[in-house]
Motif scaffolding. Structure first.
Motif, mmCIF file in Angstrom:
data_model
loop_
_atom_site.group_PDB
_atom_site.id
_atom_site.type_symbol
_atom_site.label_atom_id
_atom_site.label_comp_id
_atom_site.label_asym_id
_atom_site.label_seq_id
_atom_site.Cartn_x
_atom_site.Cartn_y
_atom_site.Cartn_z
ATOM 1 N N SER A 190 35.945 27.283 45.468
ATOM 2 C CA SER A 190 34.445 27.068 45.650
ATOM 3 C C SER A 190 33.529 28.228 45.748
ATOM 4 N N LYS A 191 32.241 28.513 45.407
ATOM 5 C CA LYS A 191 31.661 29.698 45.921
ATOM 6 C C LYS A 191 31.655 29.879 47.125
ATOM 7 N N TRP A 192 31.839 29.191 48.445
ATOM 8 C CA TRP A 192 31.923 29.160 49.627
ATOM 9 C C TRP A 192 33.118 30.062 49.832
ATOM 10 N N ASP A 193 34.190 29.862 49.153
ATOM 11 C CA ASP A 193 35.551 30.341 49.202
ATOM 12 C C ASP A 193 35.534 31.833 48.715
ATOM 13 N N MET A 194 34.769 32.133 47.876
ATOM 14 C CA MET A 194 34.437 33.292 47.346
ATOM 15 C C MET A 194 33.855 34.236 48.451
ATOM 16 N N VAL A 195 32.603 33.774 49.057
ATOM 17 C CA VAL A 195 32.046 34.265 50.060
ATOM 18 C C VAL A 195 32.724 34.681 50.980
ATOM 19 N N GLY A 223 42.213 31.531 38.455
ATOM 20 C CA GLY A 223 42.195 30.274 39.198
ATOM 21 C C GLY A 223 42.374 29.048 38.253
ATOM 22 N N GLU A 224 43.451 28.524 38.584
ATOM 23 C CA GLU A 224 43.606 27.133 37.695
ATOM 24 C C GLU A 224 43.114 26.031 38.569
ATOM 25 N N ASN A 225 42.967 26.133 39.822
ATOM 26 C CA ASN A 225 42.102 25.179 40.636
ATOM 27 C C ASN A 225 41.106 25.938 40.918
ATOM 28 N N ARG A 275 43.623 32.206 49.120
ATOM 29 C CA ARG A 275 42.940 30.644 48.883
ATOM 30 C C ARG A 275 43.654 29.984 47.634
ATOM 31 N N GLY A 276 44.638 30.460 47.083
ATOM 32 C CA GLY A 276 45.174 29.659 45.960
ATOM 33 C C GLY A 276 45.226 29.923 44.672
ATOM 34 N N VAL A 277 44.529 31.263 44.296
ATOM 35 C CA VAL A 277 44.376 31.995 43.096
ATOM 36 C C VAL A 277 45.586 32.589 42.822
ATOM 37 N N ASP A 278 46.292 32.301 41.596
ATOM 38 C CA ASP A 278 47.460 33.151 41.326
ATOM 39 C C ASP A 278 46.959 34.524 40.729
ATOM 40 N N VAL A 279 46.658 35.219 41.465
ATOM 41 C CA VAL A 279 46.220 36.686 40.738
ATOM 42 C C VAL A 279 47.467 37.392 40.433
ATOM 43 N N LYS A 280 47.354 37.831 39.011
ATOM 44 C CA LYS A 280 48.319 38.814 38.313
ATOM 45 C C LYS A 280 47.582 40.096 38.288
ATOM 46 N N GLY A 281 48.661 41.085 37.641
ATOM 47 C CA GLY A 281 48.071 42.335 37.322
ATOM 48 C C GLY A 281 46.983 42.510 36.423
ATOM 49 N N PHE A 282 46.076 43.289 36.409
ATOM 50 C CA PHE A 282 44.968 43.398 35.369
ATOM 51 C C PHE A 282 44.457 44.792 35.613
ATOM 52 N N ASN A 283 43.955 45.386 34.239
ATOM 53 C CA ASN A 283 43.066 46.480 34.274
ATOM 54 C C ASN A 283 41.750 46.483 34.517
ATOM 55 N N THR A 284 40.923 47.249 35.224
ATOM 56 C CA THR A 284 39.599 46.980 35.524
ATOM 57 C C THR A 284 38.852 48.380 35.513
ATOM 58 N N ALA A 299 35.638 38.851 43.193
ATOM 59 C CA ALA A 299 36.023 37.252 43.534
ATOM 60 C C ALA A 299 35.676 36.397 42.603
ATOM 61 N N TYR A 300 34.604 36.407 41.844
ATOM 62 C CA TYR A 300 34.220 35.446 40.816
ATOM 63 C C TYR A 300 35.077 35.777 39.779
ATOM 64 N N ALA A 301 35.181 37.075 39.312
ATOM 65 C CA ALA A 301 36.209 37.579 38.162
ATOM 66 C C ALA A 301 37.436 37.008 38.086
ATOM 67 N N LEU A 302 38.228 36.996 39.382
ATOM 68 C CA LEU A 302 39.634 36.820 39.576
ATOM 69 C C LEU A 302 39.628 35.175 39.455
ATOM 70 N N ASN A 303 38.605 34.653 40.214
ATOM 71 C CA ASN A 303 38.630 33.033 40.156
ATOM 72 C C ASN A 303 38.779 32.503 38.594
ATOM 73 N N ASP A 304 37.830 33.125 37.813
ATOM 74 C CA ASP A 304 37.450 32.955 36.525
ATOM 75 C C ASP A 304 38.850 33.173 35.604
ATOM 76 N N LEU A 305 39.373 34.213 36.035
ATOM 77 C CA LEU A 305 40.488 34.658 35.365
ATOM 78 C C LEU A 305 41.810 33.962 35.699
#
Length: 386
Positions: A147-152, A142-144, A102-111, A134-140
């Motif tokens: 939407s919440k529906w995309d997360m759903v 997601g340059e663009n 969905r266009g989120v440029d996810v990079k490596g992370f610890n969690t 989904a919310y966390a990755l979008n926040d960290l």
């Protein structure tokens, strides 16, 4: 779930550094069962139990994840085509892949993450996990911002594509869109939704878990879905000039017109679905009026329909419902697909202690084990904590 609890484990397992903390809730569904695949309405709300995660980008292409509850650690590459084998990690891997799509440029992370959603109680812990990340990755990342529906839809696609569960959208929807003091009527056909006030002063919302799950569930689900499709086929034949895609498009006159064209069993299933559509709309009016007695009445009617018309109850759930009725509980019904799991109960404050003691005692006497009790409060959906 306490932030300090999750943070202490994150710091311990990931070099003493802290990250951002996010949370997503589980959900209840007040009314509207077996309506999703019939194009109807559901009526969920987010609850005060869910998943909390801490997450920090690590500057690599790897995800390093720790499940606090399972005491298990998994690592996988962002671009790994197969992903991890551990079942809990499949949800995390899947949401990474779906958010990337969905266009989120996810990079490596610890969690690290933990949850207080009771497993097996039908409160959708997996959807809470998907929605949290989904919310966390979008926040960290997601340059663009999506939407919440995309997360759903990313959460639903995770279930479909990586976990082998062909679920609907209610669970992820409730987890992402939840709002404190509000329930949501979701139109499963159009995805339109509306918030309704849920502030039952003088009442408590409590789940009573039967702690049973009968094996009939999956085959029975398919049988009932086929019954609904059979009635739709008869309606399409009877009314070729109308657009009838699901039972949502039928009314009582139309259903009665085809009763001789379908089996008695199929007719019973369709009768429940049309009745449930009416009950959901009646509950909307009742909530707007603050009329929780009518809400409770409709919950009992739904239980009766699920037990006698849709036939997805079981002896244990019917017994829990009987105890609630005898004790004067305002509303009670099966919550979920049936054949086990919980009843959801709307209980007056002054009856609560008596009801809980009574249901534990009587259920244990009959079945040799106490039901589990979960109080729930309607709270906010996916969010950043800090």
């Amino acid at each position: 779930m306490e932030i300090d609890y999750v943070r202490s484990r994150f710091v311990k397992h990931f070099d003493g550094q802290t990250g951002n903390v996010y949370a997503s809730p589980g959900r209840i569904n007040l009314i509207g069962e077996h309506t999703d695949y019939n194009g109807g309405f559901v009526f969920p709300g987010a609850i005060d139990k869910g998943i909390m995660c801490e997450i920090r980008p690590n500057g690599t292409n790897k995800v390093m994840a720790y499940s606090i509850d399972l005491k298990d650690r998994v690592e996988f590459d962002i671009d790994d085509e197969k992903g991890p084998k551990a079942s809990w990690a499949r949800y995390l891997y899947g949401i990474v892949q779906e958010m990337k799509k969905r266009g989120v440029d996810v990079k490596g992370f610890n969690t690290a993450f933990a949850g207080d959603v009771p497993l097996g109680a039908g409160l959708s812990s997996s959807a809470a996990l998907e929605s949290c990340y989904a919310y966390a990755l979008n926040d960290l990342f997601g340059e663009n911002k999506v939407s919440k529906w995309d997360m759903v839809l990313a959460g639903q696609a995770t279930e479909h594509n990586y976990c082998g569960v062909n679920c609907g959208i209610m669970d992820q929807f409730a987890s992402v869109f939840g709002m404190e003091g509000k329930l949501m009527r979701l139109d499963c056909r159009s995805r339109e939704f509306e918030y309704f006030p849920f502030d039952p002063k003088g009442y408590r919302l409590v789940l009573v878990d039967s702690v049973v799950k009968h094996e009939l569930a999956s085959s029975a689900y398919n049988d009932r879905r086929k019954s609904c499709e059979n009635v739709v086929a008869a309606l399409q034949k009877k009314y070729p000039e109308k657009t009838i895609e699901t039972l949502r498009d039928a009314d009582w006159d139309m259903l009665n017109a085809v009763k001789d064209e379908v089996s008695e069993e199929d007719m019973k299933r369709a009768t429940f679905v049309l009745g449930e559509k009416d009950r959901v709309l009646a509950v909307c009016d009742a909530l707007n009026a603050g009329d929780y007695e009518t809400v409770g009445k409709k919950m009992y009617e739904t239980h009766h329909g699920l037990s006698k018309e849709y036939e997805v109850s079981c002896e244990e759930l019917d017994y829990l419902n009987d105890i609630a009725r005898e004790d004067g509980v305002t509303g009670s019904r099966i919550m979920g697909g049936g054949f086990g799991g919980c009843t959801i109960n709307l209980v007056k404050e002054d009856l609560y202690d008596h009801f809980i003691a009574d249901v534990k005692k009587k259920y244990a006497e009959r079945y040799g084990k106490e039901p589990k009790i979960y109080d729930v409060v309607i709270k906010d959906g996916s969010r950043k904590i800090c």
